[in-house]
Design an enzyme around this catalytic site. Structure first.
Site, PDB file in Angstrom:
ATOM      1  N   GLU A   5      -7.360 -20.407  46.455  1.00 34.08           N
ATOM      2  CA  GLU A   5      -6.432 -20.059  47.537  1.00 34.08           C
ATOM      3  C   GLU A   5      -5.209 -19.455  46.874  1.00 34.08           C
ATOM      4  O   GLU A   5      -4.739 -19.950  45.841  1.00 34.08           O
ATOM      5  CB  GLU A   5      -6.024 -21.327  48.314  1.00 34.08           C
TER       6      GLU A   5
ATOM      7  N   ASP B 217       6.964 -16.012  37.853  1.00 40.49           N
ATOM      8  CA  ASP B 217       7.625 -14.704  37.790  1.00 40.49           C
ATOM      9  C   ASP B 217       9.001 -14.751  38.449  1.00 40.49           C
ATOM     10  O   ASP B 217       9.220 -15.516  39.386  1.00 40.49           O
ATOM     11  CB  ASP B 217       6.727 -13.664  38.483  1.00 40.49           C
ATOM     12  N   GLY B 218       9.890 -13.899  37.947  1.00 41.82           N
ATOM     13  CA  GLY B 218      11.190 -13.733  38.590  1.00 41.82           C
ATOM     14  C   GLY B 218      12.392 -14.191  37.768  1.00 41.82           C
ATOM     15  O   GLY B 218      13.522 -14.114  38.249  1.00 41.82           O
TER      16      GLY B 218
ATOM     17  N   GLY C  84      13.854 -12.794  35.179  1.00 41.56           N
ATOM     18  CA  GLY C  84      14.762 -11.700  34.847  1.00 41.56           C
ATOM     19  C   GLY C  84      15.609 -11.306  36.044  1.00 41.56           C
ATOM     20  O   GLY C  84      16.843 -11.181  35.941  1.00 41.56           O
TER      21      GLY C  84
ATOM     22  N   ASN D  24       3.195  -8.430  28.057  1.00 43.18           N
ATOM     23  CA  ASN D  24       4.605  -8.766  27.818  1.00 43.18           C
ATOM     24  C   ASN D  24       5.054  -8.458  26.379  1.00 43.18           C
ATOM     25  O   ASN D  24       6.250  -8.389  26.103  1.00 43.18           O
ATOM     26  CB  ASN D  24       4.892 -10.248  28.146  1.00 43.18           C
TER      27      ASN D  24
ATOM     28  N   ARG E  90       2.068 -17.558  42.990  1.00 43.78           N
ATOM     29  CA  ARG E  90       2.882 -16.579  42.275  1.00 43.78           C
ATOM     30  C   ARG E  90       4.280 -16.597  42.864  1.00 43.78           C
ATOM     31  O   ARG E  90       4.456 -16.332  44.059  1.00 43.78           O
ATOM     32  CB  ARG E  90       2.316 -15.165  42.337  1.00 43.78           C
TER      33      ARG E  90
HETATM   34  C1  IPE Z   1       3.259 -11.802  34.838  1.00 47.86           C
HETATM   35  O1  IPE Z   1       4.555 -11.395  35.092  1.00 47.86           O
HETATM   36  C2  IPE Z   1       3.201 -12.523  33.526  1.00 47.86           C
HETATM   37  C3  IPE Z   1       3.878 -13.813  33.476  1.00 47.86           C
HETATM   38  C4  IPE Z   1       4.413 -14.451  34.479  1.00 47.86           C
HETATM   39  C5  IPE Z   1       3.903 -14.432  32.187  1.00 47.86           C
HETATM   40  P1  IPE Z   1       5.055  -9.933  34.768  1.00 47.86           P
HETATM   41  O2  IPE Z   1       6.458  -9.854  35.205  1.00 47.86           O
HETATM   42  O3  IPE Z   1       4.788  -9.593  33.338  1.00 47.86           O
HETATM   43  O4  IPE Z   1       4.087  -9.055  35.679  1.00 47.86           O
HETATM   44  P2  IPE Z   1       4.258  -7.571  36.219  1.00 47.86           P
HETATM   45  O5  IPE Z   1       4.593  -6.710  35.038  1.00 47.86           O
HETATM   46  O6  IPE Z   1       5.371  -7.574  37.210  1.00 47.86           O
HETATM   47  O7  IPE Z   1       2.956  -7.247  36.861  1.00 47.86           O
HETATM   48  C1  IPE Z   2       8.543 -14.140  34.220  1.00 49.14           C
HETATM   49  O1  IPE Z   2       9.727 -13.584  34.613  1.00 49.14           O
HETATM   50  C2  IPE Z   2       8.537 -14.574  32.786  1.00 49.14           C
HETATM   51  C3  IPE Z   2       7.747 -13.699  31.915  1.00 49.14           C
HETATM   52  C4  IPE Z   2       6.998 -12.719  32.279  1.00 49.14           C
HETATM   53  C5  IPE Z   2       7.824 -13.977  30.487  1.00 49.14           C
HETATM   54  P1  IPE Z   2      10.059 -12.046  34.354  1.00 49.14           P
HETATM   55  O2  IPE Z   2      10.724 -11.929  33.035  1.00 49.14           O
HETATM   56  O3  IPE Z   2       8.878 -11.192  34.546  1.00 49.14           O
HETATM   57  O4  IPE Z   2      11.120 -11.805  35.509  1.00 49.14           O
HETATM   58  P2  IPE Z   2      11.259 -10.501  36.412  1.00 49.14           P
HETATM   59  O5  IPE Z   2       9.933 -10.255  37.055  1.00 49.14           O
HETATM   60  O6  IPE Z   2      11.670  -9.382  35.509  1.00 49.14           O
HETATM   61  O7  IPE Z   2      12.308 -10.887  37.401  1.00 49.14           O
HETATM   62 MG    MG Z   3       8.111 -10.216  36.162  1.00 49.07          MG
END
Ligand code: IPE
Ligand code: IPE
Ligand code: MG
Length: 247
Positions: free
Chosen positions: A207, A20-21, A23, A68, A188
Protein backbone atom coordinates in the site's frame (compact mmCIF):
# COMPACT_ATOMS: atom_id res chain seq x y z
CA UNK A 1 7.32 -2.90 25.29
CA UNK A 2 4.85 -3.38 22.44
CA UNK A 3 1.91 -1.05 22.68
CA UNK A 4 -0.71 -1.19 19.95
CA UNK A 5 -3.25 1.62 20.04
CA UNK A 6 -6.77 0.15 20.04
CA UNK A 7 -7.76 1.88 16.84
CA UNK A 8 -4.84 0.16 15.11
CA UNK A 9 -6.12 -3.37 14.65
CA UNK A 10 -3.87 -4.03 11.70
CA UNK A 11 -0.24 -3.09 12.14
CA UNK A 12 1.79 -3.70 8.96
CA UNK A 13 4.58 -6.22 9.44
CA UNK A 14 6.96 -4.34 7.16
CA UNK A 15 7.00 -0.57 6.70
CA UNK A 16 9.32 1.06 4.16
CA UNK A 17 9.91 4.82 4.09
CA UNK A 18 11.33 7.18 1.48
CA UNK A 19 12.52 9.89 3.84
CA UNK A 20 12.31 12.93 1.58
CA UNK A 21 12.17 16.67 2.12
CA UNK A 22 15.11 17.49 4.40
CA UNK A 23 16.63 19.99 1.99
CA UNK A 24 13.40 21.89 1.31
CA UNK A 25 12.56 21.91 5.01
CA UNK A 26 15.89 23.68 5.65
CA UNK A 27 15.52 26.01 2.67
CA UNK A 28 12.07 27.09 3.93
CA UNK A 29 13.86 28.16 7.12
CA UNK A 30 16.66 29.87 5.17
CA UNK A 31 19.16 27.42 6.56
CA UNK A 32 21.71 25.20 4.79
CA UNK A 33 20.51 21.80 3.56
CA UNK A 34 22.63 20.02 6.12
CA UNK A 35 20.54 21.63 8.86
CA UNK A 36 17.57 19.75 7.36
CA UNK A 37 19.51 16.50 7.27
CA UNK A 38 20.37 16.91 10.97
CA UNK A 39 16.70 17.40 11.83
CA UNK A 40 15.99 14.39 9.63
CA UNK A 41 18.23 12.24 11.82
CA UNK A 42 16.08 13.21 14.83
CA UNK A 43 13.04 11.96 12.91
CA UNK A 44 14.87 8.70 12.21
CA UNK A 45 15.52 8.19 15.94
CA UNK A 46 11.91 8.94 16.84
CA UNK A 47 10.38 6.81 14.07
CA UNK A 48 12.61 3.80 14.80
CA UNK A 49 11.58 3.89 18.44
CA UNK A 50 7.90 4.48 17.66
CA UNK A 51 7.77 1.67 15.09
CA UNK A 52 9.34 -0.73 17.56
CA UNK A 53 6.88 0.30 20.28
CA UNK A 54 3.89 -0.12 17.96
CA UNK A 55 5.02 -3.60 16.93
CA UNK A 56 6.28 -3.14 13.35
CA UNK A 57 8.63 -6.08 12.67
CA UNK A 58 10.62 -4.72 9.72
CA UNK A 59 11.38 -1.09 9.04
CA UNK A 60 13.26 -0.15 5.87
CA UNK A 61 14.51 3.42 5.59
CA UNK A 62 15.77 4.91 2.33
CA UNK A 63 18.66 6.99 3.58
CA UNK A 64 20.89 7.44 0.51
CA UNK A 65 20.34 6.37 -3.09
CA UNK A 66 22.83 5.39 -5.78
CA UNK A 67 21.71 8.60 -7.53
CA UNK A 68 22.45 10.71 -4.43
CA UNK A 69 26.19 10.25 -5.07
CA UNK A 70 25.72 12.95 -7.75
CA UNK A 71 24.94 15.60 -5.14
CA UNK A 72 27.54 18.27 -4.28
CA UNK A 73 30.55 16.80 -2.46
CA UNK A 74 29.96 18.79 0.73
CA UNK A 75 26.40 17.50 1.05
CA UNK A 76 27.50 13.89 0.50
CA UNK A 77 30.29 14.33 3.04
CA UNK A 78 27.90 15.88 5.55
CA UNK A 79 25.42 13.02 5.11
CA UNK A 80 28.14 10.40 5.59
CA UNK A 81 29.34 12.10 8.72
CA UNK A 82 25.77 12.26 10.12
CA UNK A 83 25.35 8.58 9.34
CA UNK A 84 28.53 7.70 11.22
CA UNK A 85 27.51 9.73 14.27
CA UNK A 86 24.02 8.21 14.20
CA UNK A 87 25.36 4.64 14.14
CA UNK A 88 27.89 5.33 16.90
CA UNK A 89 25.27 6.94 19.10
CA UNK A 90 22.49 4.40 18.53
CA UNK A 91 24.24 1.05 19.05
CA UNK A 92 23.45 0.80 22.77
CA UNK A 93 19.82 1.77 22.25
CA UNK A 94 19.47 -0.79 19.46
CA UNK A 95 20.75 -3.50 21.78
CA UNK A 96 18.40 -2.43 24.58
CA UNK A 97 15.42 -2.29 22.24
CA UNK A 98 16.41 -5.52 20.46
CA UNK A 99 16.75 -3.89 17.05
CA UNK A 100 18.72 -5.75 14.40
CA UNK A 101 20.44 -3.56 11.83
CA UNK A 102 20.88 -4.56 8.20
CA UNK A 103 22.20 -2.60 5.24
CA UNK A 104 20.64 -2.72 1.77
CA UNK A 105 22.94 -1.26 -0.86
CA UNK A 106 26.43 -1.06 -2.28
CA UNK A 107 28.26 -0.87 1.02
CA UNK A 108 31.68 -0.89 -0.68
CA UNK A 109 31.01 2.59 -2.08
CA UNK A 110 30.64 4.08 1.41
CA UNK A 111 33.67 5.72 3.08
CA UNK A 112 35.88 3.25 4.96
CA UNK A 113 35.07 4.62 8.44
CA UNK A 114 31.31 4.41 7.75
CA UNK A 115 31.69 0.84 6.50
CA UNK A 116 33.55 -0.09 9.68
CA UNK A 117 30.96 1.25 12.11
CA UNK A 118 28.17 -0.16 9.97
CA UNK A 119 29.74 -3.63 10.05
CA UNK A 120 30.22 -3.33 13.79
CA UNK A 121 26.58 -2.44 14.46
CA UNK A 122 25.36 -5.16 12.08
CA UNK A 123 27.52 -7.75 13.89
CA UNK A 124 26.62 -6.61 17.40
CA UNK A 125 22.88 -6.57 16.74
CA UNK A 126 22.73 -9.80 14.73
CA UNK A 127 21.00 -11.68 17.56
CA UNK A 128 18.34 -9.00 18.22
CA UNK A 129 14.81 -10.14 17.53
CA UNK A 130 12.54 -7.21 18.35
CA UNK A 131 12.58 -5.44 14.99
CA UNK A 132 14.71 -5.45 11.86
CA UNK A 133 15.92 -2.05 10.79
CA UNK A 134 17.11 -2.00 7.19
CA UNK A 135 19.03 1.09 6.15
CA UNK A 136 19.03 1.49 2.38
CA UNK A 137 22.42 3.13 1.81
CA UNK A 138 23.92 3.71 -1.60
CA UNK A 139 20.84 1.77 -2.62
CA UNK A 140 19.27 1.51 -6.04
CA UNK A 141 16.64 -1.01 -6.96
CA UNK A 142 17.86 -1.46 -10.52
CA UNK A 143 21.41 -2.18 -9.32
CA UNK A 144 20.01 -4.66 -6.80
CA UNK A 145 18.02 -6.44 -9.51
CA UNK A 146 20.96 -6.51 -11.92
CA UNK A 147 23.24 -7.95 -9.20
CA UNK A 148 20.66 -10.63 -8.47
CA UNK A 149 20.38 -11.49 -12.18
CA UNK A 150 24.20 -11.70 -12.50
CA UNK A 151 24.42 -14.02 -9.52
CA UNK A 152 21.62 -16.25 -10.78
CA UNK A 153 23.20 -16.28 -14.27
CA UNK A 154 26.55 -17.38 -12.82
CA UNK A 155 24.93 -20.21 -10.89
CA UNK A 156 23.16 -21.36 -14.04
CA UNK A 157 26.34 -21.31 -16.09
CA UNK A 158 28.40 -23.21 -13.50
CA UNK A 159 25.62 -25.75 -13.11
CA UNK A 160 24.66 -25.10 -9.48
CA UNK A 161 21.22 -23.84 -10.48
CA UNK A 162 18.83 -25.23 -13.07
CA UNK A 163 17.24 -22.35 -15.03
CA UNK A 164 13.93 -24.20 -14.85
CA UNK A 165 14.01 -23.78 -11.07
CA UNK A 166 14.09 -19.97 -11.20
CA UNK A 167 10.91 -18.63 -9.70
CA UNK A 168 9.88 -15.64 -7.59
CA UNK A 169 11.26 -17.24 -4.43
CA UNK A 170 14.67 -18.01 -5.97
CA UNK A 171 14.85 -14.47 -7.35
CA UNK A 172 13.80 -12.99 -4.02
CA UNK A 173 16.54 -14.92 -2.26
CA UNK A 174 19.15 -13.06 -4.30
CA UNK A 175 18.02 -9.59 -3.25
CA UNK A 176 19.32 -7.63 -0.24
CA UNK A 177 15.96 -8.25 1.39
CA UNK A 178 16.35 -12.03 1.15
CA UNK A 179 14.52 -13.77 3.98
CA UNK A 180 12.38 -10.74 4.85
CA UNK A 181 8.75 -10.23 3.98
CA UNK A 182 7.85 -7.63 1.36
CA UNK A 183 6.83 -4.18 2.61
CA UNK A 184 3.12 -3.94 3.40
CA UNK A 185 3.20 -0.18 3.52
CA UNK A 186 5.41 2.28 1.64
CA UNK A 187 5.45 5.85 2.94
CA UNK A 188 6.97 8.77 1.03
CA UNK A 189 7.28 12.11 2.79
CA UNK A 190 8.11 15.42 1.13
CA UNK A 191 5.27 15.68 -1.39
CA UNK A 192 6.78 13.93 -4.44
CA UNK A 193 4.81 11.10 -5.93
CA UNK A 194 7.45 8.80 -7.29
CA UNK A 195 9.47 5.79 -6.24
CA UNK A 196 12.99 7.07 -7.05
CA UNK A 197 14.44 3.60 -7.65
CA UNK A 198 13.36 2.15 -4.30
CA UNK A 199 12.46 -1.53 -3.78
CA UNK A 200 10.79 -1.87 -7.19
CA UNK A 201 10.45 -5.65 -6.94
CA UNK A 202 9.52 -5.80 -3.27
CA UNK A 203 6.73 -3.22 -3.30
CA UNK A 204 4.64 -4.99 -5.95
CA UNK A 205 1.70 -5.22 -3.56
CA UNK A 206 2.57 -2.61 -0.94
CA UNK A 207 0.00 0.00 0.00
CA UNK A 208 1.43 3.41 -0.88
CA UNK A 209 1.01 6.47 1.31
CA UNK A 210 2.23 9.83 0.05
CA UNK A 211 2.32 12.79 2.38
CA UNK A 212 3.33 16.42 1.87
CA UNK A 213 4.90 16.50 5.33
CA UNK A 214 8.66 17.01 5.08
CA UNK A 215 10.73 14.26 6.72
CA UNK A 216 12.02 16.45 9.60
CA UNK A 217 8.37 17.04 10.57
CA UNK A 218 7.40 13.38 10.33
CA UNK A 219 7.25 12.13 13.90
CA UNK A 220 5.30 9.58 15.98
CA UNK A 221 1.83 11.06 15.35
CA UNK A 222 2.46 11.27 11.61
CA UNK A 223 3.51 7.61 11.61
CA UNK A 224 0.34 6.68 13.49
CA UNK A 225 -1.73 8.60 10.93
CA UNK A 226 -0.13 6.59 8.14
CA UNK A 227 -0.73 3.32 9.97
CA UNK A 228 -4.35 4.22 10.57
CA UNK A 229 -4.83 4.95 6.89
CA UNK A 230 -3.21 1.57 6.13
CA UNK A 231 -5.65 -0.16 8.48
CA UNK A 232 -8.55 1.32 6.49
CA UNK A 233 -7.29 -0.02 3.15
CA UNK A 234 -8.68 -3.21 1.69
CA UNK A 235 -5.88 -5.36 0.30
CA UNK A 236 -7.31 -7.57 -2.39
CA UNK A 237 -4.21 -9.01 -4.10
CA UNK A 238 -6.14 -9.38 -7.35
CA UNK A 239 -9.20 -10.99 -5.80
CA UNK A 240 -12.63 -9.45 -5.35
CA UNK A 241 -13.74 -7.65 -2.20
CA UNK A 242 -16.14 -10.48 -1.43
CA UNK A 243 -13.34 -13.04 -1.70
CA UNK A 244 -11.16 -11.27 0.83
CA UNK A 245 -14.12 -10.99 3.12
CA UNK A 246 -14.13 -7.33 4.19
CA UNK A 247 -16.34 -4.69 2.65
C1 IPE B 1 14.96 9.61 -2.68
O1 IPE B 1 14.96 10.98 -2.53
C2 IPE B 1 16.14 9.02 -1.97
C3 IPE B 1 16.12 9.11 -0.51
C4 IPE B 1 15.12 9.53 0.23
C5 IPE B 1 17.30 8.65 0.14
P1 IPE B 1 15.54 11.95 -3.63
O2 IPE B 1 15.33 13.32 -3.15
O3 IPE B 1 16.95 11.58 -3.96
O4 IPE B 1 14.63 11.60 -4.88
P2 IPE B 1 14.32 12.44 -6.20
O5 IPE B 1 15.64 12.86 -6.76
O6 IPE B 1 13.51 13.63 -5.79
O7 IPE B 1 13.55 11.52 -7.07
C1 IPE C 1 16.02 13.31 1.67
O1 IPE C 1 15.88 14.67 1.63
C2 IPE C 1 17.37 12.87 2.15
C3 IPE C 1 18.22 12.34 1.09
C4 IPE C 1 17.89 12.12 -0.14
C5 IPE C 1 19.60 12.03 1.46
P1 IPE C 1 16.39 15.53 0.39
O2 IPE C 1 17.79 15.93 0.64
O3 IPE C 1 16.14 14.84 -0.89
O4 IPE C 1 15.44 16.80 0.54
P2 IPE C 1 14.75 17.61 -0.65
O5 IPE C 1 13.96 16.63 -1.46
O6 IPE C 1 15.85 18.25 -1.44
O7 IPE C 1 13.88 18.58 0.07
MG1 MG D 1 14.58 14.84 -2.19
Amino acid sequence: MEEQPKEMEMVPTHVAIIMDGNGRWAEQRKRPRLFGHKAGVDSVRIIVEAARKIGVKHLTLYAFSTENWQRPGVEVKGLMSLLKTYLQAELEKMLTNQIRLECFGQMSRLPQDVQQILQRVIEKTRHCQGMRLNLALSYGSRAEIIDAVKCIGKKCSDGTLNPEEIDAIVFDNHLYSSGQSDPDLLIRTGGEKRLSNFLLWQISYAEIYFTDIMWPDFREQELKDALQEFARRQRRFGKTGAQVGVT
